[in-house]
Design an enzyme around this catalytic site. Structure first.
Site, PDB file in Angstrom:
ATOM      1  N   TRP A 100       3.479  -7.720  22.679  1.00 33.20           N
ATOM      2  CA  TRP A 100       2.978  -9.106  22.713  1.00 33.20           C
ATOM      3  C   TRP A 100       1.557  -9.249  22.191  1.00 33.20           C
ATOM      4  O   TRP A 100       0.835 -10.165  22.578  1.00 33.20           O
ATOM      5  CB  TRP A 100       3.064  -9.674  24.141  1.00 33.20           C
ATOM      6  CG  TRP A 100       4.451  -9.680  24.659  1.00 33.20           C
ATOM      7  CD1 TRP A 100       5.448 -10.563  24.373  1.00 33.20           C
ATOM      8  CD2 TRP A 100       5.022  -8.731  25.563  1.00 33.20           C
ATOM      9  NE1 TRP A 100       6.606 -10.226  25.031  1.00 33.20           N
ATOM     10  CE2 TRP A 100       6.366  -9.106  25.771  1.00 33.20           C
ATOM     11  CE3 TRP A 100       4.528  -7.603  26.216  1.00 33.20           C
ATOM     12  CZ2 TRP A 100       7.220  -8.384  26.607  1.00 33.20           C
ATOM     13  CZ3 TRP A 100       5.378  -6.895  27.045  1.00 33.20           C
ATOM     14  CH2 TRP A 100       6.709  -7.292  27.228  1.00 33.20           C
ATOM     15  N   HIS A 101       1.168  -8.379  21.292  1.00 31.27           N
ATOM     16  CA  HIS A 101      -0.176  -8.448  20.724  1.00 31.27           C
ATOM     17  C   HIS A 101      -0.127  -8.949  19.287  1.00 31.27           C
ATOM     18  O   HIS A 101      -0.886  -8.509  18.441  1.00 31.27           O
ATOM     19  CB  HIS A 101      -0.854  -7.069  20.782  1.00 31.27           C
ATOM     20  CG  HIS A 101      -1.125  -6.598  22.177  1.00 31.27           C
ATOM     21  ND1 HIS A 101      -1.582  -5.320  22.462  1.00 31.27           N
ATOM     22  CD2 HIS A 101      -0.995  -7.224  23.371  1.00 31.27           C
ATOM     23  CE1 HIS A 101      -1.719  -5.197  23.782  1.00 31.27           C
ATOM     24  NE2 HIS A 101      -1.360  -6.334  24.344  1.00 31.27           N
TER      25      HIS A 101
END
Length: 611
Positions: A542-543
């Protein structure tokens, strides 16, 4: 990153372990599954309202689209001297235990309801992902790890280091804590050092090579503190927040003068009842110049909204029926990247308590190593029809079938994987995951419109491991994980795979292509096998970032090039994900740019802007 764990009824039980590892004390920490969110009403935000209560037309100095990790600190800062409107498409995080409690961390990511704070999307690569849909943004969904960007990253971004440090401190006073470190995380820390990920940096918020314990936005009660908490610092009479407000486009005004730039002068948003509302930028009084529209809608939302408003690649926009192209910029939506994550599940012969990310190994070859753990609640989402708290993003529930390549992670495969998991001995779900995140990455993709519906997800392609340097780093990271698992420090939490007990626990998983948990690669010494392992077990951490890069879409002051009165301030401007985890820097950027914008407005009037 998430896990489940066996929780007691008390709010906190922290027992000091006899051994002290350097300056780090290991704790056994448990948080209550009930009641940890009872503090949700501690912030009486009278300026927060529902979008249906918004007037048809209103005026503000600054209109911020996106009440997320950057938008909240930005709005709080600008409200010190200006009237600010913050538009958020989601709801409040308070009162939602899936957001507020570390114990229920996985449930938010597994929730696919229309009101979920996490809106799921599947990349064109086939990897399941999620974007935030809640006030506070990704800080309401993540594993809570807090660490600053490196000094080199700050320097390369061209930021004022003094103002950056002051902005970090402003954030940290509100939402950052020193974690209690349970035994599994202590073993991971000692295993990393034994595996050569040195030096030992102890506890620090700085990004340094070696092994360290970082900060967390979870307090000792297991309660999450998010970017929304930073709104406590806002001027309550100068800030208005509308929730459940979906912005459909930015409004532009064209000058009749030939060659004059197009100016953003407002936005249109829709409430849940379908009513449209218009908000216009009000010119600042007293010679302070005009106000602005600022997009803080994230890596997916900001480029999507630019394109819906007519700023982007002309041919692509016209294919979607957007004829009024305000500014033809083929770089909008380009250079989007997601740091690939690969994990190894390490089953434990002893129960393991819940822990999210607390320890990180920053290698010198471009790989970051972290871990999450939990006890018998483990990774299985359903046992005999009863829901179990789980490592949500590693379970069939979210489609992360680690033994299947991304394109094969179909609903049918998810169903079959869940069935295999139900047949396993429950001891198989004791343990934790050790994760590898690839620096950069060098592989990039793009965001494109799928439709002109602003509530729909755009099409996202990350091109995981297209650049060979990424897969090489991943393979070396997996090798480092293997050394950690084989270390003396981690021996208490690993099976001897030759024992009868281990064979009994995992015999049903052996040989099945649908066992959805990554055990160690079968040929760890073979680099080609490790690289294939990386490609087939890739997941998101989720970066994701990019799509509105500085120098391509926005200038160094985050103004959208080719138009006036419009900026983008969020992760879409990053070329690389800062530090091991970006949330600290995204929150810092909101504060940092808020102060910069206030200075631009007020310095000519001789007023001081306090840091």
């Amino acid at each position: 990153m998430s896990s489940g764990g066996q929780m007691g009824r008390s709010s906190v039980a922290a027992l000091v372990v006899a051994s002290v590892l350097g300056s780090v004390i290991c704790f056994h920490v448990t948080a209550s599954p009930e009641g940890v969110g009872e503090h949700h009403d501690r912030y009486n935000f009278r300026f927060v309202r529902h979008a249906r209560d918004a007037p048809p037309v209103s005026y503000y100095n600054y209109i911020i689209v996106g009440g997320g990790t950057a938008g909240c600190p930005l709005a709080a800062t600008l409200s010190e001297h200006s009237r600010v409107l913050l538009l958020e498409r989601g709801g409040l995080p308070y009162g939602n235990r899936n957001v507020s409690s570390s114990y229920h961390f996985a449930d938010a990511l597994a929730d696919t309801s229309p009101s979920s704070p996490a809106q799921r999307f599947v990349s064109e690569d086939g990897v399941v992902n999620a974007r935030a849909r809640v006030l506070g943004g990704g800080s309401c969904l993540n594993a809570g790890f807090y660490t600053r960007a490196s000094t080199g990253y700050v320097r390369a971004a061209g930021w004022d280091a003094r103002l950056v440090n002051a902005s970090y401190r402003w954030v940290e006073r509100e939402v950052v804590f020193r974690p209690g470190v349970p035994r599994w995380q202590c073993a991971l820390r000692e295993g990393l050092l034994e595996a050569g990920v040195t030096p030992d940096n102890g506890f620090t918020l700085d990004h340094l090579p070696g092994t360290k314990i970082g900060g967390t936005i979870f307090d000792r009660r297991g309660s999450r503190h998010t970017a929304a908490d930073l709104l406590r610092k806002a001027h309550p009479r100068r800030l208005t927040v509308f929730l459940h407000a979906t912005v459909s486009r930015v409004l532009f005004r064209r000058s009749r003068t030939s060659g004059a730039p197009v100016v953003a002068y407002g936005v249109v948003f829709t409430d849940p009842l379908g009513a449209q509302h218009r908000v216009y930028v009000r010119r600042n009084r007293g010679g302070g110049g005009g106000g602005e529209v600022i997009l803080a809608a994230g890596t997916l939302g900001s480029p999507q909204l630019l394109m819906l408003s007519g700023v982007g690649p002309r041919a692509h926009l016209e294919r979607h029926g957007i004829r009024d192209v305000v500014h033809d910029n083929p770089l909008v939506g380009q250079g989007v990247a997601d740091n690939p994550m690969n994990s190894v599940f390490v089953p434990s012969p002893v129960p393991v308590s819940l822990s999210l990310v607390q320890v990180v190994g920053v290698t010198r070859f471009g790989s970051f190593i972290e871990g999450v753990s939990g006890s018998q609640f483990g990774i299985i989402p359903m046992i005999h029809g009863h829901r179990r708290h789980s490592f949500g993003m590693f379970s069939p529930m979210t489609g992360q079938l680690g033994t299947l390549p991304p394109k094969q992670r179909t609903p049918e495969a998810m169903r079959r994987a869940a069935e295999v998991m139900r047949r396993l001995d429950r001891r198989a779900f004791r343990g934790g995951f050790i994760l590898e995140k690839t620096l950069g990455p060098m592989s990039t993709g793009h965001v494109e419109l799928r439709s002109t519906d602003p509530a729909a997800n755009p099409a996202v392609t990350f091109n995981y491991f297209r650049d060979p340097r990424d897969v090489e780093r991943c393979a070396r990271g997996i090798q480092a994980i293997e050394r950690v698992v084989a270390s003396r420090a981690f021996a208490r939490f690993t099976y001897n795979n030759r024992t009868t007990t281990a064979a009994t626990i995992f015999r049903r998983a052996a040989g099945t292509p649908f066992f959805p948990v990554n055990l160690m690669p079968r040929h760890p010494g073979d680099t080609r096998t490790l690289q294939q392992y990386c490609r087939e077990t890739v997941m998101t951490i989720w970066h994701y970032h990019g799509g509105c890069h500085v120098g391509g879409v926005v200038d160094k002051d985050y103004r959208v090039m080719g138009v006036r009165g419009l900026r983008v301030i969020d992760s879409s401007t990053f070329k690389y994900s800062p530090g091991t985890n970006p949330q600290a820097t995204v929150m810092m950027l909101g504060r940092y740019m808020g102060l910069r914008i206030l200075k631009e407005r007020w310095v000519s009037k001789g007023k001081d802007v306090k840091h």
